[in-house]
Design a protein around this motif. Structure first.
Motif, PDB file in Angstrom:
ATOM      1  N   ASN A  57     -13.262   5.244  -1.462  1.00 12.30           N
ATOM      2  CA  ASN A  57     -11.864   5.435  -1.839  1.00 12.30           C
ATOM      3  C   ASN A  57     -11.236   4.129  -2.338  1.00 12.30           C
ATOM      4  O   ASN A  57     -10.466   4.136  -3.297  1.00 12.30           O
ATOM      5  CB  ASN A  57     -11.065   6.011  -0.675  1.00 12.30           C
ATOM      6  CG  ASN A  57     -11.448   7.444  -0.377  1.00 12.30           C
ATOM      7  OD1 ASN A  57     -12.036   8.128  -1.204  1.00 12.30           O
ATOM      8  ND2 ASN A  57     -11.139   7.902   0.815  1.00 12.30           N
ATOM      9  N   ASN A  61      -9.917   3.707  -6.192  1.00 14.28           N
ATOM     10  CA  ASN A  61      -8.523   3.330  -6.365  1.00 14.28           C
ATOM     11  C   ASN A  61      -8.343   2.295  -7.471  1.00 14.28           C
ATOM     12  O   ASN A  61      -7.280   2.205  -8.079  1.00 14.28           O
ATOM     13  CB  ASN A  61      -7.991   2.825  -5.021  1.00 14.28           C
ATOM     14  CG  ASN A  61      -6.499   2.741  -4.992  1.00 14.28           C
ATOM     15  OD1 ASN A  61      -5.941   1.650  -5.083  1.00 14.28           O
ATOM     16  ND2 ASN A  61      -5.847   3.883  -4.874  1.00 14.28           N
ATOM     17  N   GLU A  64      -7.444   3.743 -11.089  1.00 14.31           N
ATOM     18  CA  GLU A  64      -6.230   4.539 -11.232  1.00 14.31           C
ATOM     19  C   GLU A  64      -5.137   3.666 -11.860  1.00 14.31           C
ATOM     20  O   GLU A  64      -5.172   3.420 -13.063  1.00 14.31           O
ATOM     21  CB  GLU A  64      -5.834   5.125  -9.874  1.00 14.31           C
ATOM     22  CG  GLU A  64      -6.890   6.109  -9.359  1.00 14.31           C
ATOM     23  CD  GLU A  64      -6.712   6.528  -7.915  1.00 14.31           C
ATOM     24  OE1 GLU A  64      -5.829   5.982  -7.224  1.00 14.31           O
ATOM     25  OE2 GLU A  64      -7.472   7.401  -7.470  1.00 14.31           O
ATOM     26  N   PHE A 117       0.698  -1.126  -2.268  1.00 16.39           N
ATOM     27  CA  PHE A 117       0.551  -0.267  -3.438  1.00 16.39           C
ATOM     28  C   PHE A 117       1.902  -0.101  -4.137  1.00 16.39           C
ATOM     29  O   PHE A 117       2.001  -0.257  -5.362  1.00 16.39           O
ATOM     30  CB  PHE A 117      -0.001   1.105  -3.030  1.00 16.39           C
ATOM     31  CG  PHE A 117      -0.066   2.084  -4.161  1.00 16.39           C
ATOM     32  CD1 PHE A 117      -1.119   2.062  -5.050  1.00 16.39           C
ATOM     33  CD2 PHE A 117       0.934   3.035  -4.339  1.00 16.39           C
ATOM     34  CE1 PHE A 117      -1.179   2.966  -6.102  1.00 16.39           C
ATOM     35  CE2 PHE A 117       0.885   3.940  -5.386  1.00 16.39           C
ATOM     36  CZ  PHE A 117      -0.175   3.913  -6.267  1.00 16.39           C
TER      37      PHE A 117
END
Length: 141
Positions: A57, A61, A64, A117
């Motif tokens: 993951n 990420n 993206e 993030f």
């Protein structure tokens, strides 16, 4: 701004992605050594151990939101719109990506990871807004 100064944050983001890919490979190799069978994961079944899933993951990420960073950096370089503000914001974005990945692979504390993030996304959105405004208000004489 020199080309090197503009591209250095992008290079660090690329190196982060490569490092996370290598980390994923190590985690998956360890999973096989610990008994995960290829038949159990061959069709993307979620049968990897938790550490391998987290590594996967964290790696995915990087494909993206960073894609928008790559495109913006290249556009800003080509159109000569990358200045000191751009470079500072690029470093902030990349720092947030590094911190987010660090949390992902250690505590995986979602609120902290989400904060890193979120700050990175806000910075990237501001970078895009500045770029769009500059390009649309450029005098083409």
């Amino acid at each position: 701004m020199s080309v090197q100064m503009i591209l250095l944050p992008l290079f660090v983001q690329v190196l982060l992605t490569i490092a996370l890919g290598l980390h994923l490979a190590v985690r998956r190799r360890m999973a096989f050594a610990e008994g995960t069978r290829w038949q159990d994961i061959a069709m993307r079944e979620p049968n990897w151990p938790k550490d391998a899933i987290i590594a996967h993951n964290a790696y995915l990420n990087q494909f993206e939101i960073p894609v928008l960073f790559y495109v913006l950096t290249i556009l800003a370089l080509v159109t000569k719109q990358a200045d000191l503000l751009f470079v500072i914001m690029a470093w902030i974005f990349v720092a947030m990506r590094v911190l987010q990945a660090g949390v992902f692979l250690t505590t995986n504390h979602v609120p902290m990871r989400g904060a890193f993030f979120g700050v990175g996304v806000v910075v990237l959105v501001i970078m895009w807004i500045i770029y769009i405004v500059r390009i649309l208000t450029l005098s083409w004489m």
